[in-house]
Design a protein around this motif. Structure first.
Motif, PDB file in Angstrom:
ATOM      1  N   ILE A  28     122.775  57.913 -26.247  1.00  0.00           N
ATOM      2  CA  ILE A  28     121.614  58.533 -26.882  1.00  0.00           C
ATOM      3  C   ILE A  28     121.875  58.893 -28.345  1.00  0.00           C
ATOM      4  N   GLU A  29     123.003  59.561 -28.604  1.00  0.00           N
ATOM      5  CA  GLU A  29     123.235  60.138 -29.941  1.00  0.00           C
ATOM      6  C   GLU A  29     123.300  59.090 -31.053  1.00  0.00           C
ATOM      7  N   PRO A  30     124.100  58.009 -30.902  1.00  0.00           N
ATOM      8  CA  PRO A  30     124.127  56.990 -31.967  1.00  0.00           C
ATOM      9  C   PRO A  30     122.766  56.319 -32.163  1.00  0.00           C
ATOM     10  N   ALA A  31     122.035  56.116 -31.053  1.00  0.00           N
ATOM     11  CA  ALA A  31     120.700  55.512 -31.152  1.00  0.00           C
ATOM     12  C   ALA A  31     119.776  56.422 -31.969  1.00  0.00           C
ATOM     13  N   PRO A  54     118.520  60.623 -20.324  1.00  0.00           N
ATOM     14  CA  PRO A  54     119.331  61.473 -19.450  1.00  0.00           C
ATOM     15  C   PRO A  54     118.719  61.708 -18.067  1.00  0.00           C
ATOM     16  N   TRP A  55     117.619  61.026 -17.750  1.00  0.00           N
ATOM     17  CA  TRP A  55     116.939  61.255 -16.464  1.00  0.00           C
ATOM     18  C   TRP A  55     117.854  60.986 -15.273  1.00  0.00           C
ATOM     19  N   ILE A  56     118.756  60.023 -15.432  1.00  0.00           N
ATOM     20  CA  ILE A  56     119.634  59.655 -14.317  1.00  0.00           C
ATOM     21  C   ILE A  56     120.451  60.845 -13.828  1.00  0.00           C
ATOM     22  N   PHE A  57     120.805  61.771 -14.719  1.00  0.00           N
ATOM     23  CA  PHE A  57     121.638  62.912 -14.327  1.00  0.00           C
ATOM     24  C   PHE A  57     120.892  63.865 -13.403  1.00  0.00           C
ATOM     25  N   SER A  58     119.599  64.020 -13.638  1.00  0.00           N
ATOM     26  CA  SER A  58     118.818  64.870 -12.732  1.00  0.00           C
ATOM     27  C   SER A  58     118.471  64.107 -11.454  1.00  0.00           C
ATOM     28  N   GLN A  59     118.370  62.766 -11.552  1.00  0.00           N
ATOM     29  CA  GLN A  59     118.052  61.963 -10.366  1.00  0.00           C
ATOM     30  C   GLN A  59     119.173  62.008  -9.333  1.00  0.00           C
ATOM     31  N   LYS A  66     118.673  70.310  -9.633  1.00  0.00           N
ATOM     32  CA  LYS A  66     117.863  69.527 -10.578  1.00  0.00           C
ATOM     33  C   LYS A  66     117.319  70.366 -11.744  1.00  0.00           C
ATOM     34  N   PRO A  67     116.733  71.561 -11.477  1.00  0.00           N
ATOM     35  CA  PRO A  67     116.218  72.372 -12.598  1.00  0.00           C
ATOM     36  C   PRO A  67     117.327  72.779 -13.582  1.00  0.00           C
ATOM     37  N   ILE A  68     118.524  73.062 -13.048  1.00  0.00           N
ATOM     38  CA  ILE A  68     119.644  73.463 -13.906  1.00  0.00           C
ATOM     39  C   ILE A  68     120.088  72.293 -14.773  1.00  0.00           C
ATOM     40  N   VAL A  69     120.158  71.099 -14.162  1.00  0.00           N
ATOM     41  CA  VAL A  69     120.556  69.895 -14.904  1.00  0.00           C
ATOM     42  C   VAL A  69     119.547  69.620 -16.021  1.00  0.00           C
ATOM     43  N   LYS A  70     118.265  69.748 -15.701  1.00  0.00           N
ATOM     44  CA  LYS A  70     117.225  69.520 -16.714  1.00  0.00           C
ATOM     45  C   LYS A  70     117.331  70.515 -17.867  1.00  0.00           C
ATOM     46  N   LEU A  71     117.722  71.745 -17.527  1.00  0.00           N
ATOM     47  CA  LEU A  71     117.897  72.774 -18.552  1.00  0.00           C
ATOM     48  C   LEU A  71     119.105  72.456 -19.434  1.00  0.00           C
ATOM     49  N   ILE A  72     120.209  72.055 -18.806  1.00  0.00           N
ATOM     50  CA  ILE A  72     121.434  71.713 -19.542  1.00  0.00           C
ATOM     51  C   ILE A  72     121.187  70.543 -20.492  1.00  0.00           C
ATOM     52  N   PHE A  73     120.420  69.549 -20.014  1.00  0.00           N
ATOM     53  CA  PHE A  73     120.183  68.332 -20.796  1.00  0.00           C
ATOM     54  C   PHE A  73     118.866  68.374 -21.577  1.00  0.00           C
TER      55      PHE A  73
END
Length: 243
Positions: A28-31, A54-59, A66-73
């Motif tokens: 993500i970052e270089p893009a 980053p959707w794959i991480f919550s999937q 899931k809510p915590i992962v979404k908050l982190i990312f």
């Protein structure tokens, strides 16, 4: 983050801008860094999306997390949506993938957005090396031709779900189905998955093998498996690693 910082520094040194930029995503970052700089310079951009970061991480996270992962990312979700919405052309590996990306980022699909099914050139194999590789399998792991082989070749990662494979191996063992599973490769989850199958006498782990041995194993096997988790990232898409 380090890659994106260095990449941005190098881009700033460029005095001649390209006529067109083709940006791979992820990471993500270089893009994002490339997009910001090239957009300012008026360079048309194609963004090629291969994985739903980053959707794959919550999937892949358990439902409670899931809510915590979404908050982190959160920052990465924000950047990803902004990036995908604003590039000139969006490309990906399948049409459903493109539709998913547009729907989940608020992008209106454009006429130039396109899907390109990934493939790979067929590598030529030395015939004598191929024969040697076959003999190696027959000598070491496929000694009984009456026992059918199913194989896996790849990196053992969190994106795979081997519980179903273990269940199948156990059932085959219980009712004496003449079948064996050969797993090739390494990776971060190698020991975990190997321990999972320690009671399965019909499962063999051989570690890393070269391309010729994989081709020889394929030739000697009934089937191969790619047990990706049943998440959106793999429901709409075949990863290029598999191909």
């Amino acid at each position: 983050l380090i890659l994106s910082k260095n990449f941005h520094t190098e881009l700033l040194k460029e005095t001649v801008m390209p006529d067109l930029a083709f940006i791979g995503y992820p990471p993500i970052e270089p893009a994002w860094m490339a997009f910001k700089l090239l957009k300012k310079k008026g360079v048309p951009i194609i963004l090629d999306v291969k994985d739903l970061w980053p959707w794959i991480f919550s999937q892949i996270a358990p439902n409670l997390l899931k809510p915590i992962v979404k908050l982190i990312f959160f920052r990465w979700f924000f950047i990803a949506k902004l990036l995908i919405r604003n590039v000139d052309v969006l490309s990906s590996t399948s049409d459903p993938y493109l539709e998913w990306l547009c729907y989940n980022t608020g992008r209106t699909r454009k006429k130039n957005d396109f899907a390109f099914n990934l493939s790979a050139p067929v590598e030529k194999i030395n015939k004598s090396e191929f024969i040697k590789a076959k003999q190696w399998w027959l000598k070491n792991h496929i000694k009984d031709k009456n026992i059918k082989t199913i194989y896996f070749a790849g990196s053992f990662m969190s994106v795979f779900e081997f519980d179903t494979v273990k269940h199948a191996a156990n059932e085959a063992q219980k009712i004496n189905i003449p079948i064996q599973f050969i797993f090739c490769g390494g990776g971060g989850y190698f020991e975990t998955i190997k321990n999972m199958f320690q009671d399965c006498k019909n499962v063999i782990f051989v570690g890393w093998v070269d391309y010729t041995k994989i081709k020889a194993l394929a030739d000697l096997s009934l089937a191969s498996i790619a047990p990706y988790k049943n998440i959106e990232n793999y429901q709409f898409n075949l990863p290029n690693k598999l191909i």
